[in-house]
Design a protein around this motif. Sequence first.
Motif, short mmCIF file in Angstrom:
data_model
loop_
_atom_site.label_atom_id
_atom_site.label_comp_id
_atom_site.label_asym_id
_atom_site.label_seq_id
_atom_site.Cartn_x
_atom_site.Cartn_y
_atom_site.Cartn_z
N MET A 1 0.84 -1.18 0.00
CA MET A 1 0.00 0.00 0.00
C MET A 1 0.89 1.24 0.00
SD MET A 1 -3.06 1.06 2.59
CE MET A 1 -4.32 0.20 1.70
N ASN A 2 0.50 2.23 -0.76
CA ASN A 2 1.28 3.47 -0.87
C ASN A 2 0.76 4.50 0.14
OD1 ASN A 2 2.56 5.82 -1.59
ND2 ASN A 2 2.41 5.44 -3.78
N TYR A 3 1.29 4.45 1.35
CA TYR A 3 0.82 5.34 2.42
C TYR A 3 1.15 6.80 2.13
CZ TYR A 3 -0.36 1.26 5.16
OH TYR A 3 -0.92 0.09 5.59
N GLU A 4 2.24 7.07 1.44
CA GLU A 4 2.57 8.45 1.11
C GLU A 4 1.48 9.05 0.22
OE1 GLU A 4 6.20 11.21 -0.63
OE2 GLU A 4 6.37 9.04 -0.74
N LYS A 5 1.08 8.32 -0.80
CA LYS A 5 0.01 8.80 -1.68
C LYS A 5 -1.29 8.96 -0.90
CE LYS A 5 -2.54 7.68 -5.92
NZ LYS A 5 -3.65 8.47 -5.51
N ASN A 6 -1.60 7.98 -0.06
CA ASN A 6 -2.82 8.06 0.75
C ASN A 6 -2.81 9.30 1.64
OD1 ASN A 6 -3.69 5.67 -0.34
ND2 ASN A 6 -3.17 4.43 1.42
N TYR A 7 -1.67 9.57 2.27
CA TYR A 7 -1.55 10.73 3.15
C TYR A 7 -1.78 12.03 2.38
CZ TYR A 7 0.51 14.30 6.15
OH TYR A 7 0.71 15.44 6.88
N TYR A 8 -1.07 12.20 1.28
CA TYR A 8 -1.22 13.45 0.52
C TYR A 8 -2.59 13.58 -0.15
CZ TYR A 8 3.53 14.74 1.58
OH TYR A 8 4.67 15.09 2.26
N ASP A 9 -3.18 12.47 -0.55
CA ASP A 9 -4.55 12.51 -1.07
C ASP A 9 -5.52 12.95 0.02
OD1 ASP A 9 -3.74 11.67 -3.58
OD2 ASP A 9 -4.47 9.61 -3.35
N TYR A 10 -5.33 12.42 1.23
CA TYR A 10 -6.18 12.78 2.36
C TYR A 10 -6.02 14.26 2.70
CZ TYR A 10 -8.26 12.50 7.04
OH TYR A 10 -9.04 12.70 8.14
N MET A 11 -4.78 14.75 2.71
CA MET A 11 -4.54 16.17 3.00
C MET A 11 -5.17 17.05 1.92
SD MET A 11 -2.97 16.54 5.90
CE MET A 11 -4.14 15.28 6.40
N SER A 12 -5.06 16.66 0.66
CA SER A 12 -5.68 17.42 -0.43
C SER A 12 -7.20 17.46 -0.28
CB SER A 12 -5.32 16.80 -1.79
OG SER A 12 -3.97 16.95 -2.05
N TYR A 13 -7.77 16.31 0.07
CA TYR A 13 -9.22 16.26 0.26
C TYR A 13 -9.66 17.20 1.39
CZ TYR A 13 -13.63 14.73 2.17
OH TYR A 13 -14.90 14.73 2.68
N VAL A 14 -9.01 17.11 2.53
CA VAL A 14 -9.40 17.93 3.68
C VAL A 14 -9.20 19.42 3.37
CG1 VAL A 14 -8.99 18.41 6.11
CG2 VAL A 14 -8.97 16.06 5.31
N LYS A 15 -8.11 19.76 2.70
CA LYS A 15 -7.88 21.17 2.34
C LYS A 15 -8.95 21.66 1.36
CE LYS A 15 -4.25 23.80 2.30
NZ LYS A 15 -3.91 24.59 3.44
N SER A 16 -9.43 20.78 0.49
CA SER A 16 -10.44 21.18 -0.49
C SER A 16 -11.77 21.53 0.15
CB SER A 16 -10.64 20.08 -1.53
OG SER A 16 -11.38 19.00 -1.00
N LEU A 17 -11.97 21.15 1.41
CA LEU A 17 -13.21 21.46 2.11
C LEU A 17 -13.28 22.93 2.53
CD1 LEU A 17 -13.44 18.29 4.37
CD2 LEU A 17 -14.63 18.73 2.22
N ASN A 18 -12.15 23.64 2.42
CA ASN A 18 -12.08 25.08 2.72
C ASN A 18 -12.67 25.43 4.08
OD1 ASN A 18 -10.79 25.86 0.29
ND2 ASN A 18 -12.75 25.72 -0.77
N ARG A 19 -12.24 24.71 5.08
CA ARG A 19 -12.71 24.95 6.44
C ARG A 19 -12.03 26.17 7.04
NH1 ARG A 19 -11.85 18.84 8.65
NH2 ARG A 19 -13.76 17.95 7.83
N LYS A 20 -12.68 26.74 8.03
CA LYS A 20 -12.09 27.85 8.78
C LYS A 20 -11.42 27.30 10.02
CE LYS A 20 -15.52 31.05 7.15
NZ LYS A 20 -16.68 31.85 7.48
N LYS A 21 -10.17 27.71 10.27
CA LYS A 21 -9.42 27.20 11.41
C LYS A 21 -10.14 27.42 12.73
CE LYS A 21 -5.50 29.06 10.13
NZ LYS A 21 -4.12 29.51 10.16
N GLU A 22 -10.82 28.54 12.86
CA GLU A 22 -11.45 28.84 14.14
C GLU A 22 -12.63 27.91 14.46
OE1 GLU A 22 -12.88 31.72 10.98
OE2 GLU A 22 -10.93 31.18 11.74
N ASP A 23 -13.12 27.17 13.45
CA ASP A 23 -14.23 26.24 13.67
C ASP A 23 -13.77 24.85 14.10
OD1 ASP A 23 -15.98 28.25 12.94
OD2 ASP A 23 -16.13 27.58 10.85
N TYR A 24 -12.47 24.62 14.12
CA TYR A 24 -11.95 23.29 14.44
C TYR A 24 -10.96 23.37 15.59
CZ TYR A 24 -14.41 21.57 10.47
OH TYR A 24 -15.42 21.23 9.63
N ASP A 25 -10.84 22.28 16.33
CA ASP A 25 -10.02 22.26 17.54
C ASP A 25 -8.52 22.15 17.25
OD1 ASP A 25 -12.25 22.39 19.15
OD2 ASP A 25 -12.45 20.22 19.25
N GLU A 26 -8.16 21.53 16.15
CA GLU A 26 -6.75 21.22 15.91
C GLU A 26 -6.31 21.66 14.53
OE1 GLU A 26 -5.88 17.20 17.00
OE2 GLU A 26 -7.28 17.28 18.68
#
Length: 65
Positions: A1-26
């Motif tokens: 399994m390519n964990y590096e690809k999975n990690y960066y895909d996951y980060m791209s997905y979460v960033k694409s949600l355009n969340r506001k930092k103040e709405d999340y704890d971490e």
Amino acid sequence: MNYEKNYYDYMSYVKSLNRKKEDYDEVHHIIPKSLGGNNDEENLVPLTFREHYLAHYLLWKFIHN
């Protein structure tokens, strides 16, 4: 399994949600500071506790495998 690809895909997905930092704890460094990352906006992503745990798990898997 390519964990590096999975990690960066996951980060791209979460960033694409355009969340506001103040709405999340971490805020997660996509490239950890210990690996040369910085505090620039493009290297930070707001996450829930569960998402943050998964991000670190995937990061650990691709660094240590």
